[in-house]
Write a protein that holds these residues in place. Structure first.
Motif, PDB file in Angstrom:
ATOM      1  N   ALA A  11       0.816  -1.140  -0.081  1.00  0.00           N
ATOM      2  CA  ALA A  11      -0.008  -0.029  -0.046  1.00  0.00           C
ATOM      3  C   ALA A  11       0.882   1.126   0.054  1.00  0.00           C
ATOM      4  O   ALA A  11       0.800   2.154  -0.640  1.00  0.00           O
ATOM      5  N   LEU A  12       1.891   1.120   0.922  1.00  0.00           N
ATOM      6  CA  LEU A  12       2.906   2.411   0.720  1.00  0.00           C
ATOM      7  C   LEU A  12       3.642   2.372  -0.600  1.00  0.00           C
ATOM      8  O   LEU A  12       3.677   3.587  -1.023  1.00  0.00           O
ATOM      9  N   PHE A  13       4.060   1.453  -1.123  1.00  0.00           N
ATOM     10  CA  PHE A  13       4.477   1.386  -2.041  1.00  0.00           C
ATOM     11  C   PHE A  13       3.803   2.001  -3.421  1.00  0.00           C
ATOM     12  O   PHE A  13       4.217   2.792  -4.065  1.00  0.00           O
ATOM     13  N   VAL A  14       2.449   1.603  -3.518  1.00  0.00           N
ATOM     14  CA  VAL A  14       1.736   2.265  -4.444  1.00  0.00           C
ATOM     15  C   VAL A  14       1.397   3.889  -4.354  1.00  0.00           C
ATOM     16  O   VAL A  14       1.543   4.622  -5.145  1.00  0.00           O
ATOM     17  N   ILE A  15       1.118   4.164  -3.032  1.00  0.00           N
ATOM     18  CA  ILE A  15       0.834   5.633  -2.921  1.00  0.00           C
ATOM     19  C   ILE A  15       2.066   6.389  -2.393  1.00  0.00           C
ATOM     20  O   ILE A  15       1.792   7.702  -1.858  1.00  0.00           O
ATOM     21  N   SER A  16       3.220   5.796  -2.315  1.00  0.00           N
ATOM     22  CA  SER A  16       4.223   6.399  -1.805  1.00  0.00           C
ATOM     23  C   SER A  16       4.494   7.837  -2.428  1.00  0.00           C
ATOM     24  O   SER A  16       5.149   8.904  -1.670  1.00  0.00           O
ATOM     25  N   ALA A  50      16.411  -0.369 -16.191  1.00  0.00           N
ATOM     26  CA  ALA A  50      14.897  -0.646 -16.245  1.00  0.00           C
ATOM     27  C   ALA A  50      14.018   0.460 -15.491  1.00  0.00           C
ATOM     28  O   ALA A  50      13.058   1.320 -15.997  1.00  0.00           O
ATOM     29  N   HIS A  51      14.715   0.844 -14.401  1.00  0.00           N
ATOM     30  CA  HIS A  51      14.213   1.886 -13.504  1.00  0.00           C
ATOM     31  C   HIS A  51      14.448   3.337 -14.016  1.00  0.00           C
ATOM     32  O   HIS A  51      13.736   4.068 -13.987  1.00  0.00           O
ATOM     33  N   GLN A  52      15.666   3.555 -14.540  1.00  0.00           N
ATOM     34  CA  GLN A  52      16.170   4.760 -15.119  1.00  0.00           C
ATOM     35  C   GLN A  52      15.144   5.234 -16.379  1.00  0.00           C
ATOM     36  O   GLN A  52      14.871   6.206 -16.708  1.00  0.00           O
ATOM     37  N   ILE A 126       2.288   0.206 -16.466  1.00  0.00           N
ATOM     38  CA  ILE A 126       3.345   1.242 -16.949  1.00  0.00           C
ATOM     39  C   ILE A 126       2.559   1.915 -18.292  1.00  0.00           C
ATOM     40  O   ILE A 126       2.541   3.158 -18.413  1.00  0.00           O
ATOM     41  N   GLU A 127       1.982   1.266 -18.921  1.00  0.00           N
ATOM     42  CA  GLU A 127       1.447   1.774 -20.323  1.00  0.00           C
ATOM     43  C   GLU A 127       0.083   2.462 -20.190  1.00  0.00           C
ATOM     44  O   GLU A 127      -0.081   3.617 -20.667  1.00  0.00           O
ATOM     45  N   THR A 128      -0.591   2.228 -19.114  1.00  0.00           N
ATOM     46  CA  THR A 128      -1.782   2.830 -18.373  1.00  0.00           C
ATOM     47  C   THR A 128      -1.405   3.924 -17.860  1.00  0.00           C
ATOM     48  O   THR A 128      -2.295   5.098 -18.189  1.00  0.00           O
ATOM     49  N   ASP A 129      -0.603   4.092 -16.942  1.00  0.00           N
ATOM     50  CA  ASP A 129      -0.323   5.202 -16.134  1.00  0.00           C
ATOM     51  C   ASP A 129       1.264   5.362 -15.336  1.00  0.00           C
ATOM     52  O   ASP A 129       1.395   4.880 -14.304  1.00  0.00           O
ATOM     53  N   GLY A 130       1.970   5.205 -16.488  1.00  0.00           N
ATOM     54  CA  GLY A 130       3.545   5.334 -16.075  1.00  0.00           C
ATOM     55  C   GLY A 130       3.899   6.148 -14.974  1.00  0.00           C
ATOM     56  O   GLY A 130       4.491   6.005 -14.076  1.00  0.00           O
ATOM     57  N   PRO A 131       3.403   7.648 -15.196  1.00  0.00           N
ATOM     58  CA  PRO A 131       3.878   8.542 -14.005  1.00  0.00           C
ATOM     59  C   PRO A 131       3.261   7.980 -12.514  1.00  0.00           C
ATOM     60  O   PRO A 131       4.254   8.377 -11.713  1.00  0.00           O
ATOM     61  N   PHE A 132       2.269   7.623 -12.402  1.00  0.00           N
ATOM     62  CA  PHE A 132       1.688   7.190 -11.216  1.00  0.00           C
ATOM     63  C   PHE A 132       2.939   5.746 -10.746  1.00  0.00           C
ATOM     64  O   PHE A 132       3.279   5.988  -9.648  1.00  0.00           O
ATOM     65  N   ILE A 133       2.931   5.016 -11.589  1.00  0.00           N
ATOM     66  CA  ILE A 133       3.938   3.678 -11.250  1.00  0.00           C
ATOM     67  C   ILE A 133       5.206   4.270 -10.993  1.00  0.00           C
ATOM     68  O   ILE A 133       5.844   3.831  -9.897  1.00  0.00           O
ATOM     69  N   LYS A 134       5.764   4.811 -11.929  1.00  0.00           N
ATOM     70  CA  LYS A 134       7.210   5.607 -11.752  1.00  0.00           C
ATOM     71  C   LYS A 134       7.547   6.480 -10.465  1.00  0.00           C
ATOM     72  O   LYS A 134       8.484   6.311  -9.558  1.00  0.00           O
ATOM     73  N   GLY A 135       6.595   7.306 -10.148  1.00  0.00           N
ATOM     74  CA  GLY A 135       6.423   8.129  -9.098  1.00  0.00           C
ATOM     75  C   GLY A 135       6.649   7.113  -7.698  1.00  0.00           C
ATOM     76  O   GLY A 135       7.240   7.453  -6.732  1.00  0.00           O
ATOM     77  N   ASP A 139       9.940   7.103  -5.095  1.00  0.00           N
ATOM     78  CA  ASP A 139       9.821   7.464  -3.918  1.00  0.00           C
ATOM     79  C   ASP A 139      10.134   6.277  -3.046  1.00  0.00           C
ATOM     80  O   ASP A 139      10.816   6.426  -1.896  1.00  0.00           O
ATOM     81  N   LEU A 140       9.695   5.105  -3.121  1.00  0.00           N
ATOM     82  CA  LEU A 140      10.099   3.770  -2.485  1.00  0.00           C
ATOM     83  C   LEU A 140      11.702   3.548  -2.431  1.00  0.00           C
ATOM     84  O   LEU A 140      12.114   3.442  -1.368  1.00  0.00           O
ATOM     85  N   LEU A 141      12.244   3.668  -3.702  1.00  0.00           N
ATOM     86  CA  LEU A 141      13.445   3.064  -3.834  1.00  0.00           C
ATOM     87  C   LEU A 141      14.549   4.329  -3.591  1.00  0.00           C
ATOM     88  O   LEU A 141      15.728   4.074  -3.355  1.00  0.00           O
TER      89      LEU A 141
END
Length: 142
Positions: A11-16, A50-52, A126-135, A139-141
């Motif tokens: 949960a924290l990962f997704v909304i971090s 991959a992350h970058q 990622i294709e659906t909402d890349g900015p949400f996933i990347k953000g 923040d987590l890593l």
């Protein structure tokens, strides 16, 4: 008990991106990251690139790394079905629509095995909402 802790981590990962991620949580996720990297043999360089780049490599070890992480977080079951929508029960209402959109749009993208299924499904996220996933990952890593 452990599954509740993992659900909280996820949960924290997704909304971090909306919260300050506590250092202790980052440390725990890093331990899980190391565990899955060691288990799958994926090179840290592949994960870093991959992350970058924000793009998933087609590397078989990387695909299994994703599966390992999703399995630990309880988001993929033994039948290789994704359960992202279950996060709605533990996440704040502000992100329900985003989570539900990802779950509705992507569902479970079936691959030849769990690793391929995890890869295809995360690719869809990622294709659906890349900015949400990347953000969330940024923040987590850190």
């Amino acid at each position: 008990m452990i599954s509740k802790i993992i659900a909280i981590f996820l949960a924290l990962f997704v909304i971090s991106h909306a919260l300050e991620v506590p250092p202790a949580l980052k440390k725990q996720v890093k331990k899980l990251h190391i565990r899955c990297a060691n288990q799958t043999g994926v090179a840290e360089e592949v994960i870093r690139k991959a992350h970058q780049a924000g793009q998933l490599p087609s590397d078989p070890a990387f695909k299994c790394f994703l599966y390992c992480m999703l399995e630990i977080f309880g988001l993929i079951d033994s039948e290789h079905i994704m359960h992202l929508e279950s996060l709605v029960e533990v996440l704040p209402e502000e992100v329900h629509a985003q989570i539900q959109r990802l779950a509705d749009t992507c569902g479970t993208k079936k691959g030849a095995d769990g690793c391929e299924t995890a890869y295809l499904t995360v690719k869809c996220y990622i294709e659906t909402d890349g900015p949400f996933i990347k953000g969330a990952v940024d923040d987590l890593l850190g």
